[in-house]
Design a protein around this motif. Structure first.
Motif, PDB file in Angstrom:
ATOM      1  N   LEU A 108       0.815  -1.210   0.000  1.00 34.05           N
ATOM      2  CA  LEU A 108       0.000   0.000   0.000  1.00 34.05           C
ATOM      3  C   LEU A 108       0.850   1.262   0.000  1.00 34.05           C
ATOM      4  CD1 LEU A 108      -2.669  -1.133   2.593  1.00 34.05           C
ATOM      5  CD2 LEU A 108      -3.111  -0.656   0.180  1.00 34.05           C
ATOM      6  N   THR A 109       1.982   1.224   0.686  1.00 31.54           N
ATOM      7  CA  THR A 109       2.837   2.401   0.764  1.00 31.54           C
ATOM      8  C   THR A 109       3.279   2.869  -0.618  1.00 31.54           C
ATOM      9  OG1 THR A 109       3.630   1.727   2.948  1.00 31.54           O
ATOM     10  CG2 THR A 109       4.962   3.322   1.767  1.00 31.54           C
ATOM     11  N   LEU A 110       3.485   1.924  -1.524  1.00 33.04           N
ATOM     12  CA  LEU A 110       3.892   2.295  -2.887  1.00 33.04           C
ATOM     13  C   LEU A 110       2.855   3.180  -3.564  1.00 33.04           C
ATOM     14  CD1 LEU A 110       5.268  -1.168  -4.077  1.00 33.04           C
ATOM     15  CD2 LEU A 110       6.601   0.825  -3.354  1.00 33.04           C
ATOM     16  N   LEU A 111       1.592   3.033  -3.182  1.00 38.99           N
ATOM     17  CA  LEU A 111       0.529   3.823  -3.798  1.00 38.99           C
ATOM     18  C   LEU A 111       0.498   5.258  -3.289  1.00 38.99           C
ATOM     19  CD1 LEU A 111      -2.375   1.204  -3.795  1.00 38.99           C
ATOM     20  CD2 LEU A 111      -0.626   1.615  -5.538  1.00 38.99           C
ATOM     21  N   LEU A 112       1.208   5.524  -2.188  1.00 36.77           N
ATOM     22  CA  LEU A 112       1.281   6.894  -1.676  1.00 36.77           C
ATOM     23  C   LEU A 112       2.343   7.722  -2.377  1.00 36.77           C
ATOM     24  CD1 LEU A 112       0.986   6.427   2.196  1.00 36.77           C
ATOM     25  CD2 LEU A 112      -0.700   7.479   0.686  1.00 36.77           C
ATOM     26  N   GLY A 113       3.242   7.055  -3.075  1.00 37.60           N
ATOM     27  CA  GLY A 113       4.342   7.777  -3.678  1.00 37.60           C
ATOM     28  C   GLY A 113       5.392   8.137  -2.641  1.00 37.60           C
ATOM     29  N   ALA A 114       6.154   9.167  -2.922  1.00 35.40           N
ATOM     30  CA  ALA A 114       7.284   9.522  -2.059  1.00 35.40           C
ATOM     31  C   ALA A 114       6.852   9.875  -0.646  1.00 35.40           C
ATOM     32  CB  ALA A 114       8.052  10.696  -2.666  1.00 35.40           C
ATOM     33  N   SER A 115       5.643  10.411  -0.464  1.00 30.05           N
ATOM     34  CA  SER A 115       5.214  10.821   0.867  1.00 30.05           C
ATOM     35  C   SER A 115       5.150   9.638   1.833  1.00 30.05           C
ATOM     36  CB  SER A 115       3.840  11.501   0.800  1.00 30.05           C
ATOM     37  OG  SER A 115       2.843  10.587   0.355  1.00 30.05           O
ATOM     38  N   GLY A 116       4.947   8.436   1.304  1.00 29.26           N
ATOM     39  CA  GLY A 116       4.876   7.264   2.155  1.00 29.26           C
ATOM     40  C   GLY A 116       6.215   6.835   2.714  1.00 29.26           C
ATOM     41  N   PHE A 117       7.302   7.411   2.219  1.00 27.15           N
ATOM     42  CA  PHE A 117       8.635   7.004   2.657  1.00 27.15           C
ATOM     43  C   PHE A 117       9.321   8.068   3.509  1.00 27.15           C
ATOM     44  CE2 PHE A 117       7.566   4.279  -0.818  1.00 27.15           C
ATOM     45  CZ  PHE A 117       8.062   3.043  -0.431  1.00 27.15           C
ATOM     46  N   ARG A 118       8.544   9.053   3.937  1.00 26.14           N
ATOM     47  CA  ARG A 118       9.092  10.002   4.913  1.00 26.14           C
ATOM     48  C   ARG A 118       9.258   9.285   6.248  1.00 26.14           C
ATOM     49  NH1 ARG A 118       6.260  15.808   4.963  1.00 26.14           N
ATOM     50  NH2 ARG A 118       7.245  15.605   7.020  1.00 26.14           N
ATOM     51  N   SER A 119      10.395   9.451   6.874  1.00 25.72           N
ATOM     52  CA  SER A 119      10.657   8.735   8.125  1.00 25.72           C
ATOM     53  C   SER A 119       9.722   9.179   9.243  1.00 25.72           C
ATOM     54  CB  SER A 119      12.111   8.941   8.559  1.00 25.72           C
ATOM     55  OG  SER A 119      12.361  10.307   8.843  1.00 25.72           O
ATOM     56  N   ASP A 120       9.186  10.391   9.144  1.00 26.32           N
ATOM     57  CA  ASP A 120       8.306  10.896  10.191  1.00 26.32           C
ATOM     58  C   ASP A 120       6.835  10.645   9.903  1.00 26.32           C
ATOM     59  OD1 ASP A 120       8.064  12.635   8.063  1.00 26.32           O
ATOM     60  OD2 ASP A 120       8.150  14.470   9.282  1.00 26.32           O
ATOM     61  N   SER A 121       6.531   9.879   8.872  1.00 31.17           N
ATOM     62  CA  SER A 121       5.128   9.644   8.528  1.00 31.17           C
ATOM     63  C   SER A 121       4.534   8.532   9.378  1.00 31.17           C
ATOM     64  CB  SER A 121       4.989   9.285   7.047  1.00 31.17           C
ATOM     65  OG  SER A 121       5.445   7.967   6.802  1.00 31.17           O
ATOM     66  N   HIS A 122       3.226   8.586   9.558  1.00 37.12           N
ATOM     67  CA  HIS A 122       2.513   7.543  10.304  1.00 37.12           C
ATOM     68  C   HIS A 122       2.677   6.188   9.626  1.00 37.12           C
ATOM     69  CE1 HIS A 122      -1.458   5.434  11.264  1.00 37.12           C
ATOM     70  NE2 HIS A 122      -0.775   5.403  12.379  1.00 37.12           N
ATOM     71  N   VAL A 123       2.625   6.172   8.302  1.00 38.84           N
ATOM     72  CA  VAL A 123       2.758   4.920   7.556  1.00 38.84           C
ATOM     73  C   VAL A 123       4.137   4.303   7.784  1.00 38.84           C
ATOM     74  CG1 VAL A 123       2.894   3.938   5.238  1.00 38.84           C
ATOM     75  CG2 VAL A 123       1.033   5.490   5.823  1.00 38.84           C
ATOM     76  N   ALA A 124       5.180   5.123   7.763  1.00 45.91           N
ATOM     77  CA  ALA A 124       6.527   4.605   7.972  1.00 45.91           C
ATOM     78  C   ALA A 124       6.662   3.998   9.367  1.00 45.91           C
ATOM     79  CB  ALA A 124       7.557   5.713   7.772  1.00 45.91           C
ATOM     80  N   LYS A 125       6.053   4.630  10.356  1.00 46.96           N
ATOM     81  CA  LYS A 125       6.114   4.074  11.712  1.00 46.96           C
ATOM     82  C   LYS A 125       5.383   2.733  11.784  1.00 46.96           C
ATOM     83  CE  LYS A 125       4.926   4.679  16.531  1.00 46.96           C
ATOM     84  NZ  LYS A 125       4.437   3.278  16.602  1.00 46.96           N
TER      85      LYS A 125
END
Length: 405
Positions: free
Chosen positions: A341-358
């Motif tokens: 699913l993270t791939l569908l967010l684009g670059a925003s999904g790979f921010r270290s401070d994002s909820h998804v990354a946590k």
């Protein structure tokens, strides 16, 4: 604070399954929804998810949340139906996987079920008021094999036992008020006891984990730590351990699936918004296929976890196998779903401070916590292929790496 109400695990995920999950309509669904509201109230909710501080302050805030929920009557005291406890963990995981300790006795259930009256009176009121219990089982040389324990007790002149040894990869290392410690009794048998976390003979070596960082984690050394007769849990240590984890592991899986469900809703909300506002002209078929498939996978894994919880509650002969394999399957499914699913967010999904990354870091930690998955699958496979007249239990492998969930 954003005043827009967040999406909810109860309305989005659990209510549609209510006829299947609770056909007799026995659960207190209003209390479950109220718990979710209380979590939002104590957490605060921003566009990217719950806001909890990083670093050492995070565990302080998590403990405060647990105490606050307990004071408001939302801490499960091991008397609620297993299904309610499991759905509660799904709701907690949806908000933050670190909330896995927010609403239950956790490993303190071992004291509630097998402790002496004196141990029960000493610890259960404190745990119900919001304090935490840890479990100290894994050892450096034995890993997930309790039978390989070298931590040992000797008898002191006054008749108490003095425990010495090393326990590795222990969660709630600094926060736990009590540890359930597994060790060799003076006669060589495996035993378990409730050990006060303030005992002078305990030494802690914190290690920074890559996920599940809400609670401290690391090495626990015991040097002549006293254990009295009232501290020792009743029953065969291996048997009570197996029974406990048959109930506990489905809760871990539900927490993981709740975290992945939150990622799913965040991704769907993002894609829908981008398409509606014209940022993307259309949603690719591959994205739609991923969304449909992942939703089905999360739902079916959750239903399997529900079955495991029911079997443990009923004392079914295969409850241990189901708890092990559904923990492995549930967390594997959640981890893979979040990654896709993270791939569908684009670059925003790979921010270290994002909820998804946590969420992804925490799910990666749960791949190891409370049973490394190859071991859990293998144990289930052995039971499936055992000769029909085999009566001996399959050797059980347990671990607290890296967080005892």
């Amino acid at each position: 604070m954003n005043t827009t109400a967040p999406t909810t695990a109860v309305s989005n995920w659990l209510q549609p399954l209510r006829p299947v999950l609770d056909p007799a309509d026995r659960l207190d669904w209003q209390r479950l929804a109220a718990l979710e509201t209380e979590l939002d109230n104590v957490l605060g909710w921003f566009p990217i998810g719950p806001q909890l501080p990083a670093g050492p302050q995070r565990s302080d805030r998590l403990r405060a949340i647990r105490v606050e929920l307990a004071a408001r009557g939302y801490l499960d005291t091991d008397t609620s139906p297993a299904l309610f406890a499991l759905l509660t963990q799904f709701v907690c995981g949806y908000r933050d996987i670190d909330l896995r300790d927010a609403t239950g006795l956790g490993h303190g259930a071992l004291i509630a079920r097998y402790g002496s009256p004196a141990a029960w009176q000493q610890w259960i009121p404190r745990l119900r008021a919001g304090e935490l219990a840890g479990i100290a089982m894994t050892e450096p040389q034995g890993g997930s094999r309790p039978a390989a324990a070298r931590t040992r007790a000797v008898t002191a002149p006054d008749g108490t036992w003095l425990i010495s040894g090393r326990k590795s990869w222990i969660s709630r290392l600094s926060e736990a008020a009590v540890f359930v410690v597994f060790f060799r009794a003076p006669d060589g048998s495996l035993a378990a006891a409730a050990v006060d976390a303030t005992e002078a003979g305990l030494r802690r070596q914190p290690v920074a984990p890559t996920g599940l960082a809400g609670w401290s984690w690391g090495i626990l050394d015991l040097d002549c730590v006293p254990v009295r007769a009232d501290d020792v849990l009743h029953g065969d240590a291996i048997a009570l351990l197996r029974t406990h984890f048959a109930s506990y592991r489905p809760l871990v899986a539900a927490t993981a699936l709740g975290g992945a469900a939150a990622v799913f809703d965040e991704v769907v909300t993002s894609l829908t918004h981008r398409h509606t506002c014209g940022e993307v002209a259309r949603l690719w078929d591959s994205a739609l296929v991923t969304i449909g498939r992942v939703h089905a996978q999360l739902i079916t894994a959750l239903l399997g976890t529900v079955i495991a919880a029911h079997m443990a509650e009923a004392g079914h002969e295969h409850a241990e196998r189901w708890g092990a394999v559904m923990k492995a399957h549930g967390v594997d499914t959640a981890s893979q779903a979040a990654a896709e699913l993270t791939l569908l967010l684009g670059a925003s999904g790979f921010r270290s401070d994002s909820h998804v990354a946590k969420v992804r870091r925490d799910l990666n930690g749960l791949l190891y916590a409370d049973g490394i998955h190859d071991s859990l699958y293998r144990a289930a496979g052995k039971q499936h292929t055992a000769h029909s007249d085999t009566t001996d239990s399959i050797p059980h492998r347990l671990t607290a790496l890296p967080a005892s969930a």
